[in-house]
Design a protein around this motif. Structure first.
Motif, PDB file in Angstrom:
ATOM      1  N   ALA A 169      36.735  28.727  43.061  1.00 41.72           N
ATOM      2  CA  ALA A 169      37.669  29.668  43.702  1.00 41.72           C
ATOM      3  C   ALA A 169      38.725  30.138  42.723  1.00 41.72           C
ATOM      4  O   ALA A 169      39.330  31.185  42.913  1.00 41.72           O
ATOM      5  CB  ALA A 169      38.327  29.005  44.910  1.00 41.72           C
ATOM      6  N   VAL A 211      38.377  40.935  47.549  1.00 47.13           N
ATOM      7  CA  VAL A 211      38.376  39.724  46.729  1.00 47.13           C
ATOM      8  C   VAL A 211      36.979  39.116  46.732  1.00 47.13           C
ATOM      9  O   VAL A 211      36.388  38.941  47.800  1.00 47.13           O
ATOM     10  CB  VAL A 211      39.400  38.692  47.244  1.00 47.13           C
ATOM     11  N   THR A 214      34.534  35.933  45.131  1.00 45.92           N
ATOM     12  CA  THR A 214      34.647  34.584  44.560  1.00 45.92           C
ATOM     13  C   THR A 214      33.264  33.986  44.318  1.00 45.92           C
ATOM     14  O   THR A 214      32.440  33.991  45.225  1.00 45.92           O
ATOM     15  CB  THR A 214      35.421  33.672  45.529  1.00 45.92           C
ATOM     16  N   SER A 248      28.155  35.879  43.210  1.00 46.87           N
ATOM     17  CA  SER A 248      29.312  35.813  44.093  1.00 46.87           C
ATOM     18  C   SER A 248      28.893  35.338  45.475  1.00 46.87           C
ATOM     19  O   SER A 248      27.840  35.729  45.983  1.00 46.87           O
ATOM     20  CB  SER A 248      29.985  37.179  44.201  1.00 46.87           C
ATOM     21  N   SER A 276      38.357  33.680  41.481  1.00 48.45           N
ATOM     22  CA  SER A 276      38.402  34.813  42.396  1.00 48.45           C
ATOM     23  C   SER A 276      38.855  36.053  41.651  1.00 48.45           C
ATOM     24  O   SER A 276      39.790  36.001  40.852  1.00 48.45           O
ATOM     25  CB  SER A 276      39.370  34.532  43.548  1.00 48.45           C
TER      26      SER A 276
END
Lengths: 115, 111
Positions: free
Chosen positions: B96, B89, B91, B30, B99
């Motif tokens: 994206a 959140v 990602t 991430s 996410s």
């Protein structure tokens, strides 16, 4: 204002109806998304479009059909829905689909009730 | 195990209190992290991005700990208007569209 608009804001439909949700973004972004949020549940990603091409389809039933005619507009066509499809449908956009800090901006959502 | 897990809450605090939320993530690849707030029956709105060095915006401070794979949000001097659900959140850098949103932590600030 987020720069992402959605219409209608509220929709009540029967299981045999056909309706469409519309999303428009005024931010010059290249990516658009549809999410579903059921009551007291987290956001569920449905579809992702990048430059009008669908890049993600999260195992969504075929009764939901997205359309992206250009990078500013996104539609979600609905037909023969079920009562469990009642939820808040959120559209979002982001500058692109890859790269760091690619924040998504959400529209106000369409609250859908299926009778 | 969920990809993104948040403090279950709810948090009920008096005005002026300091409150902190944690969020852990499982994907070590991430790269981008955000906090959103969502008011009842409204859309999520970006509160702040979380940078590696940590960042502050007024009463809000966000921190990232890559080694332990968690991010945090600190709210100082809570206001009634801070009452909302806070979403973490996460990602991956490359997509994206992947996410992942946490379930959210609900904060209620009381007079």
């Amino acid at each position: 204002e987020t720069g992402v608009t959605q219409t209608p804001r509220h929709l009540v439909m029967g299981m045999t109806n056909k309706k469409s949700l519309k999303c428009e973004q005024h931010l010059g972004h290249n990516a658009m998304y549809w999410y579903k949020q059921s009551a007291k549940k987290p956001l569920e990603l449905m579809f992702v479009y990048s430059l009008e091409e669908r890049v993600e389809n999260n195992s969504v039933p075929s009764r939901f059909s997205p359309e992206c005619p250009n990078s500013s507009h996104l539609f979600l066509h609905l037909h023969t829905l079920q009562p469990e499809d009642s939820a808040l449908y959120l559209c979002a956009s982001s500058p692109r689909t890859s790269g760091t800090y690619n924040e998504q901006f959400f529209g106000p959502g369409t609250r859908l009730t299926v009778l | 195990r969920k990809e993104v897990e948040q403090d279950p809450g709810p948090f009920n605090v008096p005005e002026g209190a300091t409150v902190a939320f944690n969020c852990t993530y499982s994907n070590s690849a991430s790269q981008s992290f955000f906090w959103y707030r969502q008011d009842c029956r409204k859309e999520p709105k970006l509160l702040m991005s979380v940078y590696s060095s940590g960042n502050e915006d007024g009463r809000f401070t966000a921190q990232l700990n890559r080694a332990s794979q968690y991010i945090s949000l600190l709210i100082r001097d809570s206001k009634l208007s801070d009452s909302a659900t806070y979403l973490c959140v996460v990602t991956p850098n490359t997509n994206a569209g992947k996410s992942t949103f946490g379930d959210g932590t609900t904060l209620t600030v009381k007079p």
